[in-house]
Design a protein around this motif. Structure first.
Motif, PDB file in Angstrom:
ATOM      1  N   TYR A 124       0.829  -1.213   0.000  1.00 62.41           N
ATOM      2  CA  TYR A 124       0.000   0.000   0.000  1.00 62.41           C
ATOM      3  C   TYR A 124       0.860   1.259   0.000  1.00 62.41           C
ATOM      4  CZ  TYR A 124       1.352   1.596   4.591  1.00 62.41           C
ATOM      5  OH  TYR A 124       2.085   2.105   5.631  1.00 62.41           O
ATOM      6  N   LYS A 125       0.224   2.381  -0.303  1.00 65.63           N
ATOM      7  CA  LYS A 125       0.770   3.708  -0.004  1.00 65.63           C
ATOM      8  C   LYS A 125      -0.395   4.617   0.342  1.00 65.63           C
ATOM      9  CE  LYS A 125       5.185   3.939  -2.385  1.00 65.63           C
ATOM     10  NZ  LYS A 125       5.893   4.350  -3.603  1.00 65.63           N
ATOM     11  N   THR A 126      -0.111   5.636   1.153  1.00 63.31           N
ATOM     12  CA  THR A 126      -1.144   6.590   1.579  1.00 63.31           C
ATOM     13  C   THR A 126      -0.844   7.966   0.998  1.00 63.31           C
ATOM     14  OG1 THR A 126      -1.379   5.355   3.626  1.00 63.31           O
ATOM     15  CG2 THR A 126      -2.316   7.568   3.603  1.00 63.31           C
ATOM     16  N   PHE A 127      -1.908   8.655   0.555  1.00 70.33           N
ATOM     17  CA  PHE A 127      -1.738   9.965  -0.078  1.00 70.33           C
ATOM     18  C   PHE A 127      -2.755  10.969   0.451  1.00 70.33           C
ATOM     19  CE2 PHE A 127      -0.610   6.566  -2.975  1.00 70.33           C
ATOM     20  CZ  PHE A 127       0.667   6.932  -3.392  1.00 70.33           C
ATOM     21  N   ASN A 128      -2.332  12.246   0.518  1.00 68.30           N
ATOM     22  CA  ASN A 128      -3.304  13.325   0.788  1.00 68.30           C
ATOM     23  C   ASN A 128      -3.543  14.100  -0.513  1.00 68.30           C
ATOM     24  OD1 ASN A 128      -1.266  15.259   0.429  1.00 68.30           O
ATOM     25  ND2 ASN A 128      -0.735  15.226   2.615  1.00 68.30           N
ATOM     26  N   GLY A 129      -4.404  15.128  -0.445  1.00 65.46           N
ATOM     27  CA  GLY A 129      -4.812  15.863  -1.640  1.00 65.46           C
ATOM     28  C   GLY A 129      -3.645  16.473  -2.403  1.00 65.46           C
ATOM     29  N   GLU A 130      -2.642  16.907  -1.668  1.00 62.39           N
ATOM     30  CA  GLU A 130      -1.493  17.531  -2.335  1.00 62.39           C
ATOM     31  C   GLU A 130      -0.619  16.516  -3.067  1.00 62.39           C
ATOM     32  OE1 GLU A 130       0.447  19.769   0.733  1.00 62.39           O
ATOM     33  OE2 GLU A 130      -1.309  21.065   0.960  1.00 62.39           O
ATOM     34  N   GLN A 131      -0.815  15.258  -2.727  1.00 59.59           N
ATOM     35  CA  GLN A 131       0.041  14.222  -3.325  1.00 59.59           C
ATOM     36  C   GLN A 131      -0.673  13.451  -4.429  1.00 59.59           C
ATOM     37  OE1 GLN A 131       0.387  12.432   0.534  1.00 59.59           O
ATOM     38  NE2 GLN A 131       2.520  13.061   0.756  1.00 59.59           N
ATOM     39  N   ILE A 132      -1.711  14.062  -5.024  1.00 61.77           N
ATOM     40  CA  ILE A 132      -2.547  13.302  -5.955  1.00 61.77           C
ATOM     41  C   ILE A 132      -1.764  12.823  -7.184  1.00 61.77           C
ATOM     42  CG2 ILE A 132      -3.530  15.272  -7.225  1.00 61.77           C
ATOM     43  CD1 ILE A 132      -6.255  13.560  -6.949  1.00 61.77           C
ATOM     44  N   GLU A 133      -0.784  13.619  -7.631  1.00 66.66           N
ATOM     45  CA  GLU A 133       0.017  13.179  -8.793  1.00 66.66           C
ATOM     46  C   GLU A 133       0.784  11.901  -8.462  1.00 66.66           C
ATOM     47  OE1 GLU A 133      -0.216  14.353 -11.816  1.00 66.66           O
ATOM     48  OE2 GLU A 133      -1.614  15.928 -11.173  1.00 66.66           O
ATOM     49  N   ASP A 134       1.334  11.852  -7.259  1.00 67.96           N
ATOM     50  CA  ASP A 134       2.050  10.635  -6.835  1.00 67.96           C
ATOM     51  C   ASP A 134       1.072   9.463  -6.744  1.00 67.96           C
ATOM     52  OD1 ASP A 134       4.277  12.227  -6.558  1.00 67.96           O
ATOM     53  OD2 ASP A 134       3.978  12.536  -4.404  1.00 67.96           O
ATOM     54  N   ALA A 135      -0.152   9.767  -6.318  1.00 65.73           N
ATOM     55  CA  ALA A 135      -1.162   8.706  -6.186  1.00 65.73           C
ATOM     56  C   ALA A 135      -1.505   8.135  -7.566  1.00 65.73           C
ATOM     57  CB  ALA A 135      -2.417   9.250  -5.506  1.00 65.73           C
ATOM     58  N   TYR A 136      -1.661   9.039  -8.572  1.00 63.14           N
ATOM     59  CA  TYR A 136      -1.912   8.542  -9.945  1.00 63.14           C
ATOM     60  C   TYR A 136      -0.772   7.623 -10.379  1.00 63.14           C
ATOM     61  CZ  TYR A 136      -5.473  12.240 -10.648  1.00 63.14           C
ATOM     62  OH  TYR A 136      -6.567  13.041 -10.571  1.00 63.14           O
ATOM     63  N   SER A 137       0.454   8.027 -10.100  1.00 62.48           N
ATOM     64  CA  SER A 137       1.617   7.210 -10.505  1.00 62.48           C
ATOM     65  C   SER A 137       1.595   5.863  -9.802  1.00 62.48           C
ATOM     66  CB  SER A 137       2.938   7.899 -10.142  1.00 62.48           C
ATOM     67  OG  SER A 137       2.971   9.178 -10.651  1.00 62.48           O
ATOM     68  N   PHE A 138       1.261   5.881  -8.504  1.00 65.85           N
ATOM     69  CA  PHE A 138       1.242   4.614  -7.749  1.00 65.85           C
ATOM     70  C   PHE A 138       0.196   3.661  -8.322  1.00 65.85           C
ATOM     71  CE2 PHE A 138      -0.008   2.047  -3.900  1.00 65.85           C
ATOM     72  CZ  PHE A 138       1.160   1.295  -3.852  1.00 65.85           C
ATOM     73  N   LEU A 139      -0.979   4.210  -8.679  1.00 64.05           N
ATOM     74  CA  LEU A 139      -2.020   3.365  -9.284  1.00 64.05           C
ATOM     75  C   LEU A 139      -1.469   2.643 -10.513  1.00 64.05           C
ATOM     76  CD1 LEU A 139      -5.257   5.582  -9.112  1.00 64.05           C
ATOM     77  CD2 LEU A 139      -4.880   3.379  -7.979  1.00 64.05           C
ATOM     78  N   ARG A 140      -0.608   3.353 -11.261  1.00 64.98           N
ATOM     79  CA  ARG A 140      -0.060   2.783 -12.499  1.00 64.98           C
ATOM     80  C   ARG A 140       1.009   1.718 -12.250  1.00 64.98           C
ATOM     81  NH1 ARG A 140      -2.969   6.714 -13.078  1.00 64.98           N
ATOM     82  NH2 ARG A 140      -4.083   7.174 -15.019  1.00 64.98           N
ATOM     83  N   GLU A 141       1.438   1.618 -11.012  1.00 65.73           N
ATOM     84  CA  GLU A 141       2.371   0.526 -10.669  1.00 65.73           C
ATOM     85  C   GLU A 141       1.617  -0.747 -10.307  1.00 65.73           C
ATOM     86  OE1 GLU A 141       5.025   1.633  -7.482  1.00 65.73           O
ATOM     87  OE2 GLU A 141       5.338   3.616  -8.368  1.00 65.73           O
ATOM     88  N   LEU A 142       0.294  -0.609 -10.077  1.00 71.84           N
ATOM     89  CA  LEU A 142      -0.508  -1.750  -9.624  1.00 71.84           C
ATOM     90  C   LEU A 142      -1.289  -2.362 -10.786  1.00 71.84           C
ATOM     91  CD1 LEU A 142      -2.023  -0.126  -6.390  1.00 71.84           C
ATOM     92  CD2 LEU A 142      -0.064  -1.678  -6.506  1.00 71.84           C
TER      93      LEU A 142
END
Ligand SMILES: Nc1ncnc2c1ncn2[C@@H]1O[C@H](COP(=O)(O)OP(=O)(O)O)[C@@H](O)[C@H]1O
Ligand SMILES: [Mg+2]
Length: 424
Positions: A124-142
């Motif tokens: 897993y990884k946890t993200f807040n609103g400011e980290q949404i770009e990182d969250a999109y990238s993480f989704l693409r690793e899964l």
């Protein structure tokens, strides 16, 4: 012993039913309770977020033990409140303090805790609103499907499983930027999807020792074949056929023991129930989540199978002597089927007259019911849980269905396939 149970569901009725059988219990109260608890205990009109009034009631009625049924009072600090008031300090509240209740109150907290203690769980990884770009990238690793979880409490609605990346991106935006689940989704945990079969293990702890209660499996979706919307739970079974001794040993060694050690290491002073939601992937157990209270409808099959005096267990916990006793389980199968209001979990009507006959071998645990003059009427989505024993799973579930058929109210619905997946 005088005991106050907080809540109004089938879980609280099952606790009350069990405690009512104990000679150690003097007076038993349920706040606010339902029509079922009102028959075996005294219902009290208290609001579960009004700790002052709960405290005052406990003093007036010389309550020894308080059992919060649901997570809300725990996460909101009812244990801390009782411990901080000199007059209430002696009352034993059977649950964790607010810090420890974060195991359920924050998915991110639970994940960090599991990581720290090498407890098997989805990556897993946890993200807040400011980290949404990182969250999109993480989704693409899964790989699909994508599991998005609101970090905070969201009344069982905060987890969304998205079949495609587009949907995951969209739900992520709604959660982080549009407060889809209010403050609960200001942070989002994105998890690797685990493909397996779920079950739950229940631990009772006095802070030093622990005991394992009968395990269970519940049925969350409204529709047969596990389809449709999520509900509070449509049925449950205990024991769970695929949870054999080998599986239970793995759960204890890899999950329960490290959890207890982890709580000690953090000096979390955890007392109460730990409900461990698990998934078996190729016969290896992984933690899906922790809850800091019992489950509903799981309690409606766990309490019937618990042979020990529940009040004695609570008393031993209060004295940190839970290790003095062995848990004894009824070897029979117990099942429960929930009858619910038509339309649930979406809009439904309340106030429908309920007729209820005794059915041999069926325990009716009330949830959304209340007294209206001399009659009993529906007051919630999940209305009555019909629990029954059987030498076989089939015998148990057939009895539960006899119970569910016999319950009469306008719009009644129940799933007809509880336990079916376990019976071949
Ligand atoms: N990593 C995962 N892989 C597969 N399914 C999951 C995963 N996490 C959660 N789920 C599914 O979503 C449900 C709800 O997730 P859970 O963490 O138990 O949240 P809550 O009970 O707070 O809504 C689980 O019972 C399970 O069916
Ligand atoms: Mg869950």
């Amino acid at each position: 012993m005088n005991i106050l149970i907080l809540g109004s569901g089938g879980r609280e009725h099952a606790f009350a039913w069990k405690l009512h059988q104990s000679e150690l219990v003097n007076r038993l109260y349920v706040a606010p309770g339902n029509a079922g608890t009102g028959k075996i205990a005294q219902n009290v009109d208290l609001s579960l977020d009004d700790f002052d009034s709960i405290g005052e009631f406990c003093l007036n009625e010389q309550i020894d033990v308080v059992i919060p049924g649901s997570e809300d009072p725990l996460v909101n600090g009812i244990v801390d409140f009782f411990q901080s008031e000199a007059a209430l300090e002696h009352i034993y509240v059977f649950g964790p303090n607010a810090e420890s209740a974060q195991l359920e109150g924050s998915k991110d907290f639970a994940k960090i805790f599991m990581e720290e203690n090498h407890i098997p769980t989805a990556g897993y990884k946890t993200f807040n609103g400011e980290q949404i770009e990182d969250a999109y990238s993480f989704l693409r690793e899964l790989n699909a499907p994508y599991v998005l979880k609101a970090d905070g409490l969201a009344a069982g609605k905060g987890v969304v499983i998205c079949p495609t990346l587009e949907e995951a991106d969209q739900v992520l935006r709604e959660m982080l930027l549009d407060s889809k689940f209010g403050r609960a989704s200001s942070r989002v945990v994105i998890e690797e999807f685990l493909d397996g079969i779920e079950f739950s293990v229940f631990v009772m702890t006095d802070g030093e020792h622990y005991a394992i209660l009968p395990e269970a499996k519940d049925y969350k979706r409204i529709g047969e074949g596990d389809t449709g919307l999520n509900t509070g739970g449509m049925g449950a079974v205990s024991p769970v056929p695929f949870v054999d001794k080998t599986m239970m040993d793995k759960v204890v060694r890899r999950i329960v023991e490290p959890t207890m050690i982890g709580l000690k290491k953090r000096e979390m002073e955890y007392v109460g129930f730990i409900f461990i939601g698990l998934i078996s992937v190729n016969d290896d157990p992984y933690v899906i989540e922790y809850n800091v209270r019992m489950g509903d409808p799981e309690t409606e099959v766990v309490m019937p199978r618990l042979k020990n005096d529940f009040a004695q267990l609570l008393d031993l916990c209060a004295n940190k002597r839970l290790n003095d006793i062995e848990i004894e389980q009824d070897p029979r199968n117990c099942t429960t089927v929930f009858t619910v209001s038509g339309g649930y979990p979406e809009a439904y009507e309340k106030g429908k007259n309920i007729t209820l006959d005794d059915v041999e071998g069926v325990l009716f645990f009330h949830a959304g019911t209340k007294k209206d003059g001399d009659s009993v009427v529906t007051s919630g989505g999940r209305v009555l849980a019909c629990s029954a024993f059987g030498q076989t799973l089939e015998e148990a579930i057939n009895r539960s269905y006899e119970g569910a058929e016999s319950v009469k109210f306008e719009g009644k619905y129940f799933r007809k396939d509880i336990a079916k997946d376990l019976m071949n």
